[in-house]
Each structure stands twice: as structure tokens, then as C-alpha cells.
Motif scaffolding. Sequence first.
Motif, short mmCIF file in Angstrom:
data_model
loop_
_atom_site.label_atom_id
_atom_site.label_comp_id
_atom_site.label_asym_id
_atom_site.label_seq_id
_atom_site.Cartn_x
_atom_site.Cartn_y
_atom_site.Cartn_z
N VAL A 1 0.84 -1.21 0.00
CA VAL A 1 0.00 0.00 0.00
C VAL A 1 0.87 1.25 0.00
N GLU A 2 1.86 1.28 0.89
CA GLU A 2 2.73 2.45 1.02
C GLU A 2 3.47 2.75 -0.28
N ALA A 3 3.84 1.70 -1.01
CA ALA A 3 4.57 1.87 -2.28
C ALA A 3 3.64 2.15 -3.46
N GLY A 4 2.34 2.11 -3.24
CA GLY A 4 1.39 2.33 -4.34
C GLY A 4 1.32 1.14 -5.29
N LEU A 5 1.66 -0.04 -4.81
CA LEU A 5 1.68 -1.23 -5.66
C LEU A 5 0.43 -2.08 -5.54
N LEU A 6 -0.44 -1.77 -4.59
CA LEU A 6 -1.69 -2.51 -4.44
C LEU A 6 -2.84 -1.59 -4.82
N PRO A 7 -3.61 -1.97 -5.83
CA PRO A 7 -4.73 -1.10 -6.23
C PRO A 7 -5.76 -0.94 -5.11
#
Length: 140
Positions: free
Chosen positions: A115-121
Motif C-alpha cells: 500500500v505504502e509503495a502504491g503497488l496494491l490497487p
Amino acid sequence: MPSRFTDEREITGVADLTPVQRDQLRAAGKLYDGEDLDAAARLVDDPDDERSFLGFCNLWRVVDGSEDRYDAWLYQVDSGTIFRAGTTDVAAEIIQFGLETRDPAVRAELGPALVEAGLLPKSDVSYPEFAGLLRTQQGA
């Protein structure tokens, strides 16, 4: 300190891969489609070869402070394999963007980091849970 994804690197060939990274890529490919191909075959420059990850392959380090925790291979837009750092021991997989692991501790560590890396939609069913864990880790 919560784990986080860092040092993203686009993989464009085997020349800069260590022997362990080559083995990781081979293992990741086999998990992806069942075919046991070496790293060079997984990165072949042939747009008609559906087995090639070239153009859709990134390697991330996942760290907790200064400690390397995982090597995260993300490929083919919505897939990935996450290995314990420096090994071919699979800790988790990414399947259609979602985190898959049997280990609850790994799930609780990697989910917020994704989530923090923006990798989970945000549309992923686990997003609210992992976003909540991230807020807790950040003391919010």
C-alpha cells in the motif's frame, strides 16, 4: 520500523543479475506459467514470445530499516514473486495484483508495504485491511 519497498530496478537483461537473482527469476517464471526457463529465456527480446517478461519486469528490495527482508520480483503487470532476501525461498506471490501467502506474519508485513509503495490497487479486496495496518504502523 515497518517494511517498505525500495530501490526499484527495471530488469532489461541478465548481464546485471547475480546468480541468485537469475535463480529467483527462473523460479518466479516457473510459478507464473509452469515453464522452467532460465533467466535469459525469461528476458528474451521477442514481442511474440508470451513467456518473456522483458518490458514488464522490475526488482524491488523490501527493507525494514537497514535490514534486507525480501527481494520482490514484479512482472507481467499484475504478477510477482517475493523471496526472502538473497534466497530462492518464496515468501509470497502477487496474483492479479493481490498478495498471496500462507504466513500471516508475512502478510501483515508485506500488505502495508505494498500500500505504502502504491503497488496494491485500491480496488483490491485487501486494500482497506492493509491500509489500516499501515496507518497503525505509522502511528496515525
